[in-house]
Scaffold this motif. Structure first.
Motif, PDB file in Angstrom:
ATOM      1  N   GLY A 196       0.791  -1.218   0.000  1.00 17.73           N
ATOM      2  CA  GLY A 196       0.000   0.000   0.000  1.00 17.73           C
ATOM      3  C   GLY A 196       0.826   1.273   0.000  1.00 17.73           C
ATOM      4  O   GLY A 196       0.283   2.360  -0.201  1.00 17.73           O
ATOM      5  N   ASP A 197       2.149   1.173   0.219  1.00 16.04           N
ATOM      6  CA  ASP A 197       3.008   2.359   0.196  1.00 16.04           C
ATOM      7  C   ASP A 197       3.206   2.837  -1.243  1.00 16.04           C
ATOM      8  O   ASP A 197       3.292   2.035  -2.178  1.00 16.04           O
ATOM      9  N   TYR A 198       3.306   4.155  -1.386  1.00 20.23           N
ATOM     10  CA  TYR A 198       3.620   4.729  -2.703  1.00 20.23           C
ATOM     11  C   TYR A 198       5.101   5.074  -2.705  1.00 20.23           C
ATOM     12  O   TYR A 198       5.573   5.838  -1.861  1.00 20.23           O
ATOM     13  N   THR A 210       1.709  -3.277  -4.457  1.00 23.76           N
ATOM     14  CA  THR A 210       0.544  -4.149  -4.335  1.00 23.76           C
ATOM     15  C   THR A 210       0.891  -5.525  -3.791  1.00 23.76           C
ATOM     16  O   THR A 210       0.043  -6.186  -3.205  1.00 23.76           O
ATOM     17  N   ASP A 211       2.133  -5.979  -3.977  1.00 28.47           N
ATOM     18  CA  ASP A 211       2.505  -7.287  -3.454  1.00 28.47           C
ATOM     19  C   ASP A 211       4.023  -7.447  -3.512  1.00 28.47           C
ATOM     20  O   ASP A 211       4.699  -6.835  -4.337  1.00 28.47           O
ATOM     21  N   ILE A 212       4.537  -8.274  -2.598  1.00 30.50           N
ATOM     22  CA  ILE A 212       5.943  -8.674  -2.598  1.00 30.50           C
ATOM     23  C   ILE A 212       5.949 -10.193  -2.631  1.00 30.50           C
ATOM     24  O   ILE A 212       5.629 -10.851  -1.640  1.00 30.50           O
ATOM     25  N   THR A 213       6.273 -10.780  -3.776  1.00 29.54           N
ATOM     26  CA  THR A 213       6.273 -12.228  -3.926  1.00 29.54           C
ATOM     27  C   THR A 213       7.677 -12.762  -3.679  1.00 29.54           C
ATOM     28  O   THR A 213       8.585 -12.033  -3.276  1.00 29.54           O
ATOM     29  N   TRP A 214       7.866 -14.051  -3.944  1.00 25.50           N
ATOM     30  CA  TRP A 214       9.167 -14.675  -3.687  1.00 25.50           C
ATOM     31  C   TRP A 214      10.236 -14.186  -4.651  1.00 25.50           C
ATOM     32  O   TRP A 214      11.416 -14.360  -4.408  1.00 25.50           O
ATOM     33  N   ARG A 215       9.844 -13.546  -5.755  1.00 26.86           N
ATOM     34  CA  ARG A 215      10.830 -13.080  -6.714  1.00 26.86           C
ATOM     35  C   ARG A 215      10.651 -11.619  -7.112  1.00 26.86           C
ATOM     36  O   ARG A 215      11.621 -10.918  -7.337  1.00 26.86           O
ATOM     37  N   PHE A 216       9.411 -11.149  -7.202  1.00 24.77           N
ATOM     38  CA  PHE A 216       9.152  -9.816  -7.710  1.00 24.77           C
ATOM     39  C   PHE A 216       8.361  -8.988  -6.709  1.00 24.77           C
ATOM     40  O   PHE A 216       7.677  -9.517  -5.835  1.00 24.77           O
ATOM     41  N   THR A 217       8.483  -7.673  -6.891  1.00 23.73           N
ATOM     42  CA  THR A 217       7.612  -6.708  -6.223  1.00 23.73           C
ATOM     43  C   THR A 217       6.799  -6.005  -7.305  1.00 23.73           C
ATOM     44  O   THR A 217       7.359  -5.543  -8.301  1.00 23.73           O
ATOM     45  N   THR A 218       5.507  -5.944  -7.128  1.00 20.15           N
ATOM     46  CA  THR A 218       4.637  -5.325  -8.128  1.00 20.15           C
ATOM     47  C   THR A 218       4.138  -3.986  -7.610  1.00 20.15           C
ATOM     48  O   THR A 218       3.723  -3.866  -6.450  1.00 20.15           O
TER      49      THR A 218
END
Length: 362
Positions: A196-198, A210-218
């Protein structure tokens, strides 16, 4: 005689299957009733207590009574009939695996609920992300798998040893992937990046996380429908401006210029009144205190900056839009001039005569 024998065998088969079937149906009935009671209890008593340990635990049990009742019914049904020892052992393996899987699923749900509850109570100090949940749930299911293998008589010590040796080879082959995984964990645990941070990266990309996955940040840019996917390793090593820390508030600056013959006290009063009206209407902030700060004498105007406090980063675009419209209308009504950028060239008469001696002699 043949017909009598066939009838007898059929009757025996019915008697053989009737008791186990009744046991299984009775167990399922009890499980369904228990599951409905749990759902009803959650809906009537825990609907307003979603951030409690009791709610997390009971909600994790949804659907489990049906499964457990079915398993218990199968155990009783197997004991009620005579089958070969080999088949009995096979069924016991299947039932034990089902039990362990069910318990593991409940534990995974509980841990996920506890993590969610912790983040909600922590005041957004840490981000709840796909990566963190996946790691915790993966560890729980791995423990359940080891318990099952141990029950089957498979020694887990060689497996762990092989996993350690093979892990070194995998680590060398997947350096980039592992770097992204650990970078993602670093972003989460450092508390400098939350869902939620800009943010804005030093390379120019910006948007809301919007999300931090095991490989990427979107991230999604403000006002856009597309998604920017950035490797965690890139974000961990980049200069990041987080517009949501330490607070969500942001000051929106709008440069303005007025004519030199303007009454600056009147300009300041009119500008602040307009800014308050816009912030009250657009940002739902009637107590906002906008500021006017004169900055310099321009070529054709006295320049100043209007500072508009906004409660949310997302509102800055609409605040600028509405403020410029409202300020233009108000200045026109008050007779305050916003001059065009012009340049005036003044040429002295002596210089003109010097450059044109014939005109001077005549």
């Amino acid at each position: 005689m043949t017909i009598f024998s066939h009838t007898l065998n059929f009757d025996n088969l019915v008697d053989l299957l009737l008791v186990p079937a009744c046991i299984v149906l009775a167990s399922l009935t009890v499980g369904i009733i228990a599951d409905r009671l749990i759902r009803r209890y959650i809906d009537h008593h825990l609907a307003v207590e979603e951030s409690t340990w009791k709610y997390v635990l009971i909600r994790s049990m949804q659907g489990v009574p049906i499964f457990f009742s079915f398993i218990i019914g199968l155990y009783w049904a197997i004991d009620a009939v005579e089958i070969s020892p080999t088949l009995t052992k096979l069924l016991s393996y299947i039932l034990f695996t089902s039990n362990v899987f069910s318990i593991t699923r409940v534990l995974a749900r509980t841990v996920d609920g506890v993590v969610t509850m912790y983040f909600e109570r922590s005041g957004r100090n840490l981000p709840k992300t796909t990566l963190l949940n996946s790691i915790l749930i993966g560890v729980i299911y791995a423990m359940g798998l080891l318990v099952i293998l141990q029950y089957y008589g498979i020694s887990i010590a060689p497996i762990l040893t092989a996993a350690g040796v093979g892990g070194m080879a995998v680590a060398l082959a997947l350096q980039e992937t592992l770097a992204n995984i650990f970078s993602g964990l670093h972003l989460i645990l450092s508390k400098q990046l939350r869902i939620g941070d800009y943010i804005r990266l030093g390379s120019g990309e910006e948007g809301r996380v919007t999300d931090i996955t095991w490989r990427f940040t979107t991230i999604i840019p403000l006002g856009a429908s597309n998604t920017i996917v950035i490797p965690n390793k890139t974000i961990a090593g980049a200069n990041i401006t987080n517009y949501s820390l330490p607070t969500l508030n942001i000051n929106v600056s709008v440069p303005v210029g007025v004519a030199y013959d303007s009454d600056l006290a009147t300009v300041e009063r009119v500008t602040i009144e307009t800014a308050k009206e816009v912030l009250s209407r657009v940002d739902d902030n009637p107590n906002a205190e906008p500021l006017v700060r004169y900055t310099d004498f321009g070529d054709s105007s006295i320049n100043f900056v209007v500072i508009l406090p906004s409660s949310l980063f997302d509102n800055q675009g609409i605040i600028k839009h509405e403020f410029i419209k409202a300020l233009t209308d108000r200045y026109r009504a008050e007779g305050i001039d916003i001059p065009y950028p012009i340049q005036t060239i003044i040429q002295e008469k002596a210089d003109a005569e010097k450059n044109n001696p014939q005109d001077s002699a005549s």
